[in-house]
Design a protein around this motif. Structure first.
Motif, PDB file in Angstrom:
ATOM      1  N   THR A  32       0.785  -1.100  -0.078  1.00  0.00           N
ATOM      2  CA  THR A  32      -0.086  -0.120   0.047  1.00  0.00           C
ATOM      3  C   THR A  32       0.777   1.177  -0.029  1.00  0.00           C
ATOM      4  N   CYS A  35      -3.645   5.591   0.977  1.00  0.00           N
ATOM      5  CA  CYS A  35      -5.343   5.478   1.375  1.00  0.00           C
ATOM      6  C   CYS A  35      -5.780   6.575   1.765  1.00  0.00           C
ATOM      7  N   HIS A  59     -10.648   1.715   1.994  1.00  0.00           N
ATOM      8  CA  HIS A  59     -11.079   1.127   0.767  1.00  0.00           C
ATOM      9  C   HIS A  59     -10.866   2.002  -0.419  1.00  0.00           C
ATOM     10  N   GLN A 128     -11.846  -8.770   6.467  1.00  0.00           N
ATOM     11  CA  GLN A 128     -11.461  -7.621   5.740  1.00  0.00           C
ATOM     12  C   GLN A 128     -12.505  -6.646   5.490  1.00  0.00           C
ATOM     13  N   LEU A 132     -11.250  -5.113   1.019  1.00  0.00           N
ATOM     14  CA  LEU A 132      -9.981  -4.677   0.847  1.00  0.00           C
ATOM     15  C   LEU A 132      -9.107  -4.497   2.016  1.00  0.00           C
ATOM     16  N   SER A 133      -9.580  -3.585   2.913  1.00  0.00           N
ATOM     17  CA  SER A 133      -8.652  -3.361   4.226  1.00  0.00           C
ATOM     18  C   SER A 133      -7.644  -2.722   3.820  1.00  0.00           C
ATOM     19  N   ALA A 134      -7.492  -1.341   3.414  1.00  0.00           N
ATOM     20  CA  ALA A 134      -6.475  -0.719   3.073  1.00  0.00           C
ATOM     21  C   ALA A 134      -5.793   0.269   4.078  1.00  0.00           C
ATOM     22  N   MET A 139      -2.159  -5.099   1.256  1.00  0.00           N
ATOM     23  CA  MET A 139      -3.435  -5.430   0.843  1.00  0.00           C
ATOM     24  C   MET A 139      -3.310  -6.790   0.178  1.00  0.00           C
TER      25      MET A 139
END
Length: 361
Positions: A32, A35, A59, A128, A132-134, A139
């Motif tokens: 990542t 975000c 996300h 998640q 996504l769980s950013a 990720m």
């Protein structure tokens, strides 16, 4: 990896060290880069919308592909990518009829008996959020939840395309199919509303009216293309819009998630106009048209993620930015480290700034 974890509604996010699994056949591991903080995340943080906990929110992200599963064909290691929560299967009724954003996406999630993509060091699973769980340094997503973009695109700018800009611009281009010269009112000048205004300018709207109670946001809306501004909390806000357009707007777009904002959007319509609701209203809340509205041909519709076809739309939006048409620089108010995520949400609650973006190392 470090991640921001939600353990209970209404509680601050906790920065924890989590484990992330290896990519399965159709999965992509992404480092990542950035975000955005989206108001949709706040709905889950406050418990307005249900979510299995503990979970990692976030996300609206961009990053670099670190590894791919054996069957991945759409991206490769080293690609710059933007993720999108509207992951699509590619073969359901919605996908094959061109409505990819409505795909339930069941095939893009891991089976219930498979290992969790995220877990704590003791092996306990972490959910998640939105697939996504950013808010994490890495990720692990299905390949149909990301798309490769031009490597010249700055990733802190690319991140906001993943939700706010795809939703706002997609609503103009895909859902409203705005015709050059038509009039538009946008209620709410957060990230989604500002992107909607900017897209309406790109699409050639004849008049773009921004309604927001915060003077600073109204000024920002003018910078992004609004021709007129209105205080959304003024008792005569709808009347002002109707008067300045000599009858109301062709399109009114609600980008807040409040009943009063939806009512303002409907009241600002001309005969035959369309109100589009983008904001995440409380699940039980109803938005409607009166009998007179219906008799005068007014229409009401929703738009999930701007009705996007993100593998096509996101690269085009990147191109708009690189050509100087899409003003992401003005939409982003600040960049912050992961450790400042809770402060970022407090600023969001105050409502006096545009987008905050987490930037990872």
């Amino acid at each position: 990896m470090k991640a921001a974890v939600l353990t209970a509604p209404g509680q601050p996010l906790a920065i924890e060290t989590l484990m992330i699994d290896k990519p399965g056949p159709h999965e992509v591991l992404i480092r990542t880069a950035a975000c955005g903080l989206c108001h949709s995340d706040l709905h889950f943080l406050e418990g307005t919308y249900p979510q299995a906990l503990p979970a990692v929110p976030g996300h609206e992200a961009a990053g670099i592909v670190e590894a791919v599963g054996s069957e991945v064909r759409t991206v490769k290691v080293g690609d710059a990518v933007v993720t999108c929560l509207s992951a699509f299967c590619g073969h359901c009724e919605f996908c094959v009829s061109g409505r990819m954003s409505l795909c339930p996406g069941g095939d893009t999630r891991r089976a219930s008996d498979a290992p969790s993509r995220l877990s704590r060091p003791d092996g306990s699973p972490v959910a998640q959020m939105l697939n996504l769980s950013a808010f994490a340094e890495q990720m692990l997503v299905h390949e149909h939840a990301c798309v490769a973009i031009d490597p010249d695109m700055p990733l802190d700018r690319a991140a906001v395309i993943g939700c706010a800009v795809t939703t706002g611009a997609g609503t103009i281009f895909n859902t409203c199919k705005l015709t050059p010269g038509e009039t538009v009112a946008v209620v709410g000048c957060g990230g989604v509303g500002l992107a909607t205004i900017n897209a309406a300018k790109i699409a050639g709207a004849g008049r773009i009216i921004a309604a927001d109670p915060v003077p600073e946001k109204r000024e920002l809306a003018k910078k992004l293309g609004a021709t007129d501004v209105v205080d959304a909390f003024a008792e005569d806000a709808a009347a002002q819009i109707v008067e300045m357009t000599k009858g109301g707007v062709d399109h009114a777009i609600e980008a807040v998630g409040r009943a009063a904002s939806a009512s303002l959007a409907v009241s600002a319509l001309r005969r035959g106009g369309t109100a589009t609701i983008l904001g995440m209203h409380p699940p039980a809340e109803k938005v409607g048209l009166s009998a007179i509205d219906l008799l005068t041909g007014k229409k009401l519709q929703g738009a999930l993620m701007g009705g996007n076809r993100f593998p096509v739309d996101i690269p085009r939006l990147v191109d708009f930015y690189l050509r100087g048409l899409l003003d992401l620089d003005s939409i982003i108010a600040e960049t912050i480290p992961l450790e400042a995520v809770n402060d970022g949400f407090e600023k969001m609650k105050r409502g006096d700034a545009a987008r905050s973006v987490i930037v990872f190392g």
